[in-house]
Design a protein around this motif. Sequence first.
Motif, PDB file in Angstrom:
ATOM      1  N   LEU A   5       0.822  -1.207   0.000  1.00 56.66           N
ATOM      2  CA  LEU A   5       0.000   0.000   0.000  1.00 56.66           C
ATOM      3  C   LEU A   5       0.859   1.262   0.000  1.00 56.66           C
ATOM      4  O   LEU A   5       0.656   2.174  -0.805  1.00 56.66           O
ATOM      5  CB  LEU A   5      -0.944   0.012   1.206  1.00 56.66           C
ATOM      6  N   ILE A   6       1.841   1.309   0.892  1.00 53.69           N
ATOM      7  CA  ILE A   6       2.654   2.518   1.033  1.00 53.69           C
ATOM      8  C   ILE A   6       3.653   2.666  -0.111  1.00 53.69           C
ATOM      9  O   ILE A   6       3.700   3.707  -0.771  1.00 53.69           O
ATOM     10  CB  ILE A   6       3.408   2.512   2.379  1.00 53.69           C
ATOM     11  N   VAL A   7       4.451   1.649  -0.332  1.00 52.51           N
ATOM     12  CA  VAL A   7       5.565   1.757  -1.276  1.00 52.51           C
ATOM     13  C   VAL A   7       5.119   1.539  -2.723  1.00 52.51           C
ATOM     14  O   VAL A   7       5.311   2.403  -3.576  1.00 52.51           O
ATOM     15  CB  VAL A   7       6.696   0.773  -0.902  1.00 52.51           C
ATOM     16  N   ASN A   8       4.526   0.400  -2.998  1.00 48.22           N
ATOM     17  CA  ASN A   8       4.241   0.021  -4.381  1.00 48.22           C
ATOM     18  C   ASN A   8       3.015   0.708  -4.985  1.00 48.22           C
ATOM     19  O   ASN A   8       2.991   1.005  -6.171  1.00 48.22           O
ATOM     20  CB  ASN A   8       4.085  -1.494  -4.494  1.00 48.22           C
ATOM     21  N   ASN A   9       1.989   0.947  -4.176  1.00 48.30           N
ATOM     22  CA  ASN A   9       0.752   1.513  -4.713  1.00 48.30           C
ATOM     23  C   ASN A   9       0.641   3.019  -4.548  1.00 48.30           C
ATOM     24  O   ASN A   9      -0.232   3.627  -5.162  1.00 48.30           O
ATOM     25  CB  ASN A   9      -0.463   0.851  -4.065  1.00 48.30           C
ATOM     26  N   THR A  10       1.472   3.613  -3.709  1.00 50.33           N
ATOM     27  CA  THR A  10       1.336   5.051  -3.466  1.00 50.33           C
ATOM     28  C   THR A  10       2.625   5.809  -3.753  1.00 50.33           C
ATOM     29  O   THR A  10       2.669   6.620  -4.669  1.00 50.33           O
ATOM     30  CB  THR A  10       0.872   5.313  -2.021  1.00 50.33           C
ATOM     31  N   LEU A  11       3.676   5.564  -2.978  1.00 52.11           N
ATOM     32  CA  LEU A  11       4.909   6.342  -3.149  1.00 52.11           C
ATOM     33  C   LEU A  11       5.562   6.106  -4.501  1.00 52.11           C
ATOM     34  O   LEU A  11       6.224   7.008  -5.024  1.00 52.11           O
ATOM     35  CB  LEU A  11       5.888   6.055  -2.013  1.00 52.11           C
ATOM     36  N   ALA A  12       5.365   4.949  -5.094  1.00 51.78           N
ATOM     37  CA  ALA A  12       5.943   4.678  -6.411  1.00 51.78           C
ATOM     38  C   ALA A  12       5.399   5.634  -7.467  1.00 51.78           C
ATOM     39  O   ALA A  12       6.045   5.892  -8.478  1.00 51.78           O
ATOM     40  CB  ALA A  12       5.662   3.239  -6.826  1.00 51.78           C
ATOM     41  N   PHE A  13       4.230   6.209  -7.213  1.00 53.68           N
ATOM     42  CA  PHE A  13       3.592   7.112  -8.167  1.00 53.68           C
ATOM     43  C   PHE A  13       3.606   8.569  -7.713  1.00 53.68           C
ATOM     44  O   PHE A  13       3.056   9.432  -8.387  1.00 53.68           O
ATOM     45  CB  PHE A  13       2.152   6.661  -8.421  1.00 53.68           C
ATOM     46  N   GLU A  14       4.221   8.820  -6.566  1.00 49.47           N
ATOM     47  CA  GLU A  14       4.278  10.184  -6.034  1.00 49.47           C
ATOM     48  C   GLU A  14       5.376  10.972  -6.743  1.00 49.47           C
ATOM     49  O   GLU A  14       6.521  10.537  -6.803  1.00 49.47           O
ATOM     50  CB  GLU A  14       4.533  10.132  -4.520  1.00 49.47           C
ATOM     51  N   LYS A  15       5.029  12.121  -7.255  1.00 50.52           N
ATOM     52  CA  LYS A  15       5.978  12.962  -7.991  1.00 50.52           C
ATOM     53  C   LYS A  15       7.181  13.297  -7.107  1.00 50.52           C
ATOM     54  O   LYS A  15       7.021  13.748  -5.976  1.00 50.52           O
ATOM     55  CB  LYS A  15       5.280  14.246  -8.434  1.00 50.52           C
ATOM     56  N   GLY A  16       8.376  13.056  -7.624  1.00 49.73           N
ATOM     57  CA  GLY A  16       9.610  13.387  -6.928  1.00 49.73           C
ATOM     58  C   GLY A  16      10.212  12.268  -6.107  1.00 49.73           C
ATOM     59  O   GLY A  16      11.369  12.327  -5.721  1.00 49.73           O
ATOM     60  N   VAL A  17       9.435  11.225  -5.814  1.00 53.65           N
ATOM     61  CA  VAL A  17       9.968  10.109  -5.022  1.00 53.65           C
ATOM     62  C   VAL A  17      10.802   9.231  -5.938  1.00 53.65           C
ATOM     63  O   VAL A  17      10.337   8.750  -6.962  1.00 53.65           O
ATOM     64  CB  VAL A  17       8.835   9.298  -4.355  1.00 53.65           C
ATOM     65  N   LYS A  18      12.070   9.064  -5.578  1.00 58.20           N
ATOM     66  CA  LYS A  18      13.001   8.267  -6.379  1.00 58.20           C
ATOM     67  C   LYS A  18      13.030   6.810  -5.919  1.00 58.20           C
ATOM     68  O   LYS A  18      13.169   5.910  -6.723  1.00 58.20           O
ATOM     69  CB  LYS A  18      14.417   8.854  -6.292  1.00 58.20           C
ATOM     70  N   HIS A  19      12.933   6.593  -4.608  1.00 59.28           N
ATOM     71  CA  HIS A  19      13.045   5.239  -4.052  1.00 59.28           C
ATOM     72  C   HIS A  19      12.379   5.229  -2.686  1.00 59.28           C
ATOM     73  O   HIS A  19      12.503   6.175  -1.917  1.00 59.28           O
ATOM     74  CB  HIS A  19      14.523   4.848  -3.919  1.00 59.28           C
ATOM     75  N   ALA A  20      11.676   4.155  -2.392  1.00 54.61           N
ATOM     76  CA  ALA A  20      11.083   3.963  -1.067  1.00 54.61           C
ATOM     77  C   ALA A  20      11.255   2.505  -0.672  1.00 54.61           C
ATOM     78  O   ALA A  20      11.059   1.609  -1.491  1.00 54.61           O
ATOM     79  CB  ALA A  20       9.615   4.353  -1.069  1.00 54.61           C
ATOM     80  N   LYS A  21      11.643   2.293   0.553  1.00 47.15           N
ATOM     81  CA  LYS A  21      11.830   0.938   1.070  1.00 47.15           C
ATOM     82  C   LYS A  21      11.293   0.895   2.489  1.00 47.15           C
ATOM     83  O   LYS A  21      11.539   1.803   3.285  1.00 47.15           O
ATOM     84  CB  LYS A  21      13.309   0.555   1.058  1.00 47.15           C
ATOM     85  N   MET A  22      10.565  -0.159   2.796  1.00 45.26           N
ATOM     86  CA  MET A  22       9.982  -0.289   4.128  1.00 45.26           C
ATOM     87  C   MET A  22      10.494  -1.540   4.809  1.00 45.26           C
ATOM     88  O   MET A  22      10.496  -2.624   4.223  1.00 45.26           O
ATOM     89  CB  MET A  22       8.468  -0.345   4.041  1.00 45.26           C
ATOM     90  N   ASP A  23      10.935  -1.385   6.053  1.00 43.45           N
ATOM     91  CA  ASP A  23      11.276  -2.512   6.909  1.00 43.45           C
ATOM     92  C   ASP A  23      10.023  -2.801   7.725  1.00 43.45           C
ATOM     93  O   ASP A  23       9.697  -2.058   8.653  1.00 43.45           O
ATOM     94  CB  ASP A  23      12.459  -2.157   7.813  1.00 43.45           C
ATOM     95  N   VAL A  24       9.303  -3.834   7.351  1.00 48.91           N
ATOM     96  CA  VAL A  24       8.010  -4.126   7.956  1.00 48.91           C
ATOM     97  C   VAL A  24       8.134  -4.425   9.445  1.00 48.91           C
ATOM     98  O   VAL A  24       7.296  -3.998  10.244  1.00 48.91           O
ATOM     99  CB  VAL A  24       7.307  -5.283   7.208  1.00 48.91           C
ATOM    100  N   GLU A  25       9.170  -5.148   9.835  1.00 45.29           N
ATOM    101  CA  GLU A  25       9.338  -5.498  11.255  1.00 45.29           C
ATOM    102  C   GLU A  25       9.478  -4.282  12.142  1.00 45.29           C
ATOM    103  O   GLU A  25       8.864  -4.196  13.196  1.00 45.29           O
ATOM    104  CB  GLU A  25      10.547  -6.419  11.441  1.00 45.29           C
ATOM    105  N   SER A  26      10.298  -3.316  11.723  1.00 47.34           N
ATOM    106  CA  SER A  26      10.514  -2.130  12.556  1.00 47.34           C
ATOM    107  C   SER A  26       9.511  -1.024  12.249  1.00 47.34           C
ATOM    108  O   SER A  26       9.362  -0.088  13.032  1.00 47.34           O
ATOM    109  CB  SER A  26      11.932  -1.583  12.344  1.00 47.34           C
ATOM    110  N   GLY A  27       8.846  -1.122  11.095  1.00 50.34           N
ATOM    111  CA  GLY A  27       7.920  -0.070  10.691  1.00 50.34           C
ATOM    112  C   GLY A  27       8.626   1.155  10.138  1.00 50.34           C
ATOM    113  O   GLY A  27       8.018   2.211   9.963  1.00 50.34           O
ATOM    114  N   MET A  28       9.911   1.011   9.841  1.00 52.68           N
ATOM    115  CA  MET A  28      10.718   2.135   9.351  1.00 52.68           C
ATOM    116  C   MET A  28      10.608   2.232   7.834  1.00 52.68           C
ATOM    117  O   MET A  28      10.821   1.261   7.126  1.00 52.68           O
ATOM    118  CB  MET A  28      12.175   1.948   9.759  1.00 52.68           C
ATOM    119  N   LEU A  29      10.272   3.423   7.375  1.00 51.20           N
ATOM    120  CA  LEU A  29      10.173   3.697   5.947  1.00 51.20           C
ATOM    121  C   LEU A  29      11.302   4.648   5.576  1.00 51.20           C
ATOM    122  O   LEU A  29      11.484   5.683   6.206  1.00 51.20           O
ATOM    123  CB  LEU A  29       8.821   4.343   5.628  1.00 51.20           C
ATOM    124  N   THR A  30      12.063   4.279   4.552  1.00 49.64           N
ATOM    125  CA  THR A  30      13.145   5.116   4.051  1.00 49.64           C
ATOM    126  C   THR A  30      12.754   5.587   2.661  1.00 49.64           C
ATOM    127  O   THR A  30      12.381   4.777   1.815  1.00 49.64           O
ATOM    128  CB  THR A  30      14.470   4.324   3.986  1.00 49.64           C
TER     129      THR A  30
END
Length: 87
Positions: A5-30
């Motif tokens: 939901l966050i990375v593949n369906n939303t941030l991947a299409f957000e203007k200006g976002v080059k890369h997004a990665k989520m660590d599901v265990e820690s809940g950390m989004l980079t």
Amino acid sequence: MCEDLIVNNTLAFEKGVKHAKMDVESGMLTVRYRSDKTSEENIRKVISDLGYDADSVKANKEAYDNLHFCCKKPCGTDKTKSCSDKK
């Protein structure tokens, strides 16, 4: 599910976002982004609008309530229930 939901369906299409990665265990989004196309504040708002807390920006309550139970914060010691589940 949350990562999709966050990375593949939303941030991947957000203007200006080059890369997004989520660590599901820690809940950390980079997120790597172009500061001439978007801002940290905008990215936080997008995440909040999905129903997730983004640093100091709290989750949109309606969006949070509509998240799948596995994407909600665990409540207490029972990891299968979210804090918004009615008892």
